[in-house]
Design a protein around this motif. Sequence first.
Motif, PDB file in Angstrom:
ATOM      1  N   ALA A  90       0.632  -1.184  -0.413  1.00 51.90           N
ATOM      2  CA  ALA A  90       0.299   0.232  -0.051  1.00 51.90           C
ATOM      3  C   ALA A  90       1.315   1.100  -0.035  1.00 51.90           C
ATOM      4  O   ALA A  90       0.323   2.067  -0.587  1.00 51.90           O
ATOM      5  CB  ALA A  90      -0.753  -0.099   1.723  1.00 51.90           C
ATOM      6  N   SER A  91       1.815   1.096   0.387  1.00 52.06           N
ATOM      7  CA  SER A  91       2.928   1.978   0.598  1.00 52.06           C
ATOM      8  C   SER A  91       3.695   2.400  -0.932  1.00 52.06           C
ATOM      9  O   SER A  91       3.961   4.064  -0.909  1.00 52.06           O
ATOM     10  CB  SER A  91       4.544   2.379   1.778  1.00 52.06           C
ATOM     11  OG  SER A  91       4.349   1.189   1.265  1.00 52.06           O
ATOM     12  N   ARG A  95       5.443  -0.071  -6.450  1.00 47.20           N
ATOM     13  CA  ARG A  95       6.510  -0.400  -7.006  1.00 47.20           C
ATOM     14  C   ARG A  95       6.900  -2.335  -6.668  1.00 47.20           C
ATOM     15  O   ARG A  95       5.886  -2.738  -5.692  1.00 47.20           O
ATOM     16  CB  ARG A  95       7.422   0.296  -5.523  1.00 47.20           C
ATOM     17  CG  ARG A  95       8.172  -0.380  -5.716  1.00 47.20           C
ATOM     18  CD  ARG A  95       8.922   0.610  -3.946  1.00 47.20           C
ATOM     19  NE  ARG A  95       8.887  -0.302  -2.684  1.00 47.20           N
ATOM     20  CZ  ARG A  95       8.031   0.481  -1.582  1.00 47.20           C
ATOM     21  NH1 ARG A  95       7.584   1.570  -1.489  1.00 47.20           N
ATOM     22  NH2 ARG A  95       7.641  -0.781  -0.876  1.00 47.20           N
ATOM     23  N   SER A  96       6.970  -3.014  -7.523  1.00 47.44           N
ATOM     24  CA  SER A  96       6.565  -4.132  -7.152  1.00 47.44           C
ATOM     25  C   SER A  96       8.059  -4.723  -7.944  1.00 47.44           C
ATOM     26  O   SER A  96       7.566  -5.843  -8.027  1.00 47.44           O
ATOM     27  CB  SER A  96       5.849  -4.581  -8.588  1.00 47.44           C
ATOM     28  OG  SER A  96       4.500  -4.209  -7.850  1.00 47.44           O
ATOM     29  N   MET A  97       8.825  -3.954  -8.601  1.00 45.58           N
ATOM     30  CA  MET A  97      10.163  -5.401  -9.336  1.00 45.58           C
ATOM     31  C   MET A  97      11.546  -4.784  -7.866  1.00 45.58           C
ATOM     32  O   MET A  97      11.282  -3.820  -7.191  1.00 45.58           O
ATOM     33  CB  MET A  97      10.419  -4.488 -10.374  1.00 45.58           C
ATOM     34  CG  MET A  97       9.344  -4.955 -11.750  1.00 45.58           C
ATOM     35  SD  MET A  97       8.272  -3.273 -11.781  1.00 45.58           S
ATOM     36  CE  MET A  97       8.623  -2.236 -12.970  1.00 45.58           C
ATOM     37  N   ASN A 112       0.102  12.286  -5.649  1.00 47.44           N
ATOM     38  CA  ASN A 112       1.132  12.239  -5.083  1.00 47.44           C
ATOM     39  C   ASN A 112       0.905  11.572  -3.253  1.00 47.44           C
ATOM     40  O   ASN A 112       1.955  11.333  -3.265  1.00 47.44           O
ATOM     41  CB  ASN A 112       1.644  13.191  -4.334  1.00 47.44           C
ATOM     42  CG  ASN A 112       1.976  13.703  -6.083  1.00 47.44           C
ATOM     43  OD1 ASN A 112       2.702  12.535  -7.006  1.00 47.44           O
ATOM     44  ND2 ASN A 112       3.068  14.832  -6.560  1.00 47.44           N
ATOM     45  N   GLN A 113      -0.536  10.802  -3.181  1.00 45.37           N
ATOM     46  CA  GLN A 113      -0.455  10.391  -2.160  1.00 45.37           C
ATOM     47  C   GLN A 113      -0.225   8.621  -2.369  1.00 45.37           C
ATOM     48  O   GLN A 113      -0.715   8.089  -3.103  1.00 45.37           O
ATOM     49  CB  GLN A 113      -1.773  10.778  -1.601  1.00 45.37           C
ATOM     50  CG  GLN A 113      -1.593  12.088  -0.515  1.00 45.37           C
ATOM     51  CD  GLN A 113      -2.856  12.148   0.193  1.00 45.37           C
ATOM     52  OE1 GLN A 113      -2.765  11.479   1.083  1.00 45.37           O
ATOM     53  NE2 GLN A 113      -2.929  13.235  -0.106  1.00 45.37           N
ATOM     54  N   SER A 114      -0.256   7.892  -1.107  1.00 44.88           N
ATOM     55  CA  SER A 114      -0.151   6.336  -1.302  1.00 44.88           C
ATOM     56  C   SER A 114      -1.643   5.991  -0.892  1.00 44.88           C
ATOM     57  O   SER A 114      -1.858   7.012   0.119  1.00 44.88           O
ATOM     58  CB  SER A 114       0.819   6.049  -0.942  1.00 44.88           C
ATOM     59  OG  SER A 114       1.081   6.000   0.686  1.00 44.88           O
ATOM     60  N   VAL A 115      -1.931   4.514  -0.686  1.00 44.70           N
ATOM     61  CA  VAL A 115      -3.203   4.207  -0.068  1.00 44.70           C
ATOM     62  C   VAL A 115      -2.756   4.058   1.002  1.00 44.70           C
ATOM     63  O   VAL A 115      -3.285   4.489   1.635  1.00 44.70           O
ATOM     64  CB  VAL A 115      -2.847   2.912  -1.342  1.00 44.70           C
ATOM     65  CG1 VAL A 115      -4.204   1.686   0.011  1.00 44.70           C
ATOM     66  CG2 VAL A 115      -3.615   2.922  -2.286  1.00 44.70           C
ATOM     67  N   ALA A 116      -1.351   3.342   1.429  1.00 48.16           N
ATOM     68  CA  ALA A 116      -1.182   3.260   2.707  1.00 48.16           C
ATOM     69  C   ALA A 116      -1.398   4.587   3.840  1.00 48.16           C
ATOM     70  O   ALA A 116      -2.108   5.053   4.565  1.00 48.16           O
ATOM     71  CB  ALA A 116      -0.082   3.430   3.010  1.00 48.16           C
TER      72      ALA A 116
END
Length: 544
Positions: free
Chosen positions: A337-338, A396-398, A353-357
Amino acid sequence: MSIHRPGSLMSRPVKTTVAVILGCIVSTLLTGCDPGDGDDLPPPSGDSTLIYNALIIDGTGTTARRGAVRIARDSIVDVGDLSPIDGEQAIDARGLVLAPGFIDTHSHHDDEGALRNNPDALPLLTQGITTSVFGQDGGHHLPLADFLSDFDREPAAVNIASYVGHNTIRERVMGNDAKRPANPEEVEAMRSLLLSELQAGALGLSTGLEYEPGIYSRREEVLALAAATAAQGGRYISHVRSEDRFLWDAMDEIIDIGRQTGIPVQISHIKLAAKKLWNQAPELLEKLDAARAEGIDITADVYPYEYWASTMWVLLPDRDADNLEEIAFVLDQLTPASGIIFTRYEANPDYVNQSVAEIAKSRGTSEVQTFSDLLKESEAWSEANGGASAEMIMGRSMTETDIETFLRWEHSNVCSDGGFTGHPRGHGSFPRVLARYVRDRQTLSLETAVAAMTSRAANHMGFADRGRIAPGMKADLVLFDPESIQDHAGIRDGQVLSTGVDSVWVNGQRVLKDGESTQVFPGQVLRRSSQEGALPQEGGANAD
């Protein structure tokens, strides 16, 4: 459109070698130039231009060498130890690297008319990009002939080319009933429309099989369209069906398309976007190399970031916003989430520009529930606004280890997968490779990195006359300082121009000088021809 520059436009080389000094002395004797000027020598005659005292990296991967390049009209006519001739414009490269113009094989700089409205193409030129390939992820401008003709009439500073998008033609044929497999009559209608679009000069067929409505297509449908493309001498490029949990099946599909049709196939933005897949890049490349050994022409492009960009929905193959168990899996295994950051959220623009977290914390709800609620709120906004797109995220997954492994593969080329807005890759991909993965981490040699941006990219797209510095090639060139080239766009500040690119030439005309646009627009439309390579239509250049 807002474009930000860092405080210093670019750094000049701090070292002056004996060769540079001698080169200018010789040129002074021959042409009467001012050694302190360091740029244009005689007034241009318009017949030819000599770029001398350059460190030439020709795009083939061979070792850099000192020399000069002569261009006339839109082409390179000579390379080597050359001196200015009478009436010729001579430009002192001051020991900087002169390379073929970079080719972005997966670009979205055409989205929402962005390049049309910003023909100076500064986010591209300041990366050294001279050619952008559109029509990616299964989407293109329909009808393609009109889109390309617009750029014939009013060129941009860069060359363009395009694929035909599977999702676009599927939507045109199936309309609002596209969330299902197509029947044989619909596949035939798609094939007919595809062939018509290919006649406009498209490079081939692109698919976006994680996206609507391509996600609902059967393999047989895609194979039939790829076979029709192959029969016309086109190519196939794909955002494959899965880059995470179903990755290996997705790789089998694109390999099989290449096997059954003989068409060159390219994996768009190759990645391993799940924790369980991290560090398995060598195994994936072993699979691809085995396919190549079988005779399948499979290649890939890659961008140098751990974040991807898409919609929230791409994380949920079943498209069920109420499946909290699935969302929990996503946040645990695919992207935290971050690490999910909004670049657009129409239902509440303050979330950009905000994250789900961060949003979950402000709302006082769990990250899983917040993800679900945000999906449903964006869907409601979309339905209330005629189906318009409601959100875009970066995820961000890689892992960097895999990125470096993909960059080192001899059959991969660099791409941006970026546009004028959103992800920083649209402003920084190519300088980031040169700064981080060549200069800082030494993942690649400078010559290999340039080859991945030029000759490899040209080969993968079928461009026969670009991507190398050699007589007879088109004069798309970039002059840059390898010691200072740098990307500056960040994940939360994505629209900052890169620095370190001094000059860019497109079809022999200087479109960037000292990092600034010259307001010259000589870009050409590159169309697939009956022979290997893409050929420009006449009448596309503006010589002002």
